[in-house]
Scaffold this active site. Sequence first.
Site, mmCIF file in Angstrom:
data_model
loop_
_atom_site.group_PDB
_atom_site.id
_atom_site.type_symbol
_atom_site.label_atom_id
_atom_site.label_comp_id
_atom_site.label_asym_id
_atom_site.label_seq_id
_atom_site.Cartn_x
_atom_site.Cartn_y
_atom_site.Cartn_z
ATOM 1 N N ILE A 103 0.741 -1.140 -0.096
ATOM 2 C CA ILE A 103 -0.159 -0.223 -0.039
ATOM 3 C C ILE A 103 1.023 1.076 0.085
ATOM 4 O O ILE A 103 2.090 1.311 0.680
ATOM 5 C CB ILE A 103 -0.959 -0.084 1.137
ATOM 6 C CG1 ILE A 103 -2.155 0.850 1.034
ATOM 7 C CG2 ILE A 103 -0.190 0.388 2.553
ATOM 8 C CD1 ILE A 103 -3.167 0.655 2.310
ATOM 9 N N PRO A 104 0.600 2.324 -0.692
ATOM 10 C CA PRO A 104 1.488 3.421 -1.023
ATOM 11 C C PRO A 104 1.844 4.063 0.374
ATOM 12 O O PRO A 104 3.015 4.804 0.459
ATOM 13 C CB PRO A 104 0.698 4.416 -1.639
ATOM 14 C CG PRO A 104 -0.409 3.712 -2.555
ATOM 15 C CD PRO A 104 -0.612 2.295 -1.519
ATOM 16 N N CYS A 105 1.064 4.125 1.506
ATOM 17 C CA CYS A 105 1.355 4.776 2.864
ATOM 18 C C CYS A 105 2.374 3.811 3.494
ATOM 19 O O CYS A 105 2.863 4.213 4.725
ATOM 20 C CB CYS A 105 0.225 5.035 3.506
ATOM 21 S SG CYS A 105 -0.863 3.711 4.004
ATOM 22 N N ASP A 106 2.731 2.614 2.925
ATOM 23 C CA ASP A 106 3.774 1.753 3.877
ATOM 24 C C ASP A 106 5.170 2.184 3.277
ATOM 25 O O ASP A 106 5.533 2.407 2.307
ATOM 26 C CB ASP A 106 3.244 0.511 3.586
ATOM 27 C CG ASP A 106 4.360 -0.494 4.680
ATOM 28 O OD1 ASP A 106 5.485 -0.818 4.226
ATOM 29 O OD2 ASP A 106 3.730 -1.250 5.455
ATOM 30 N N MET A 123 -3.473 7.951 -1.354
ATOM 31 C CA MET A 123 -3.114 7.024 -0.393
ATOM 32 C C MET A 123 -1.820 7.108 0.258
ATOM 33 O O MET A 123 -1.194 6.113 0.798
ATOM 34 C CB MET A 123 -3.235 5.414 -0.841
ATOM 35 C CG MET A 123 -4.733 5.218 -1.345
ATOM 36 S SD MET A 123 -4.648 3.345 -1.882
ATOM 37 C CE MET A 123 -5.993 3.395 -2.810
#
Lengths: 151, 161
Positions: A103-106, A123
């Site tokens: 996921i992009p926020c990781d 995201m």
Amino acid sequence: MRPDERAVAADLQAAPFQYGVAKGRWRLQSVLGVIVLIEVVARDGVWYLFRFDCQNYPQAAPTGGVWELERNTVASAGAWPTGGARITSVFNPSWKGGTALYIPCDRQSIDGHGGWVTQYASMLWDPARGLVCYLELVHELLQSRDYHCAA
Amino acid sequence: MDNVNVFIQGAGVRDVRFGNLPANCHYKDIRALIDEAAPELSDLTHLFYENKDEPISHDERLECDGDAVYLHVSRCRRIAVTVNFNGQQFDRKFSPAATIGRLKKWAAKSAGISKEDAAEYALQISGTDERPDSETHVGSLVECTTCSIEFDLVPTDRING
């Protein structure tokens, strides 16, 4: 206490995180330094435990995966959320040994995915919003139709 | 008397604030908490319960159902909401305390999208990448001087590598 530890502790006490707790979306299991264990609820009432490594928080995004409390390790594949393409792409126990959601926020997952900055702009990690921006995305996925409810 | 957690959203304030009040406390106590927890909202006239259309009157006491209360503070009595989808446009006025989740249900129904398929869509503020969380009050997305907002109803993303 290190600055990132202090920042994590403050955010867990702050209104946005507590709001999610009050709304029954997530609950804090434990925090030890920059390691935070948080459970997030799915639409069938199953609570999934996530272990977040918040090193250099909030400037750096956390990285997190599904965790098994009893064995204190990454959860086995069978314990991960399952479902349609939106779920399996994010909750992938084979990705980074299960230590990161795709996921992009990781923090781990955004590395090497420069295109995500424009493709999935909504995201991305936002240090001003903190851990809540990651949790909201996880909660939305677990509440989606793509999530397959436990039998 | 038990205390309750009071969560406050308000016009132009993107982060939720909170405090603690005795259950059944008076309107003036709610206002005192707002002055302390969200001073930038102190001058705003209207106070709403989440997803309620009518403001709380000055002689009311705090109503609680459980151990948390969700409030919204606004200058606007209503927010004019426009949603764009597939070349169509839908308009309606909502309470500033209406959640994005409630707006999305209305938008999906207006667009003829089934309840099941609606889960595959999100409201995105027009001209931005921002997709507010479903619990966000629409009034917190507008500044005090405007009482309107426009969204696009867009499909949610599947992450591809």
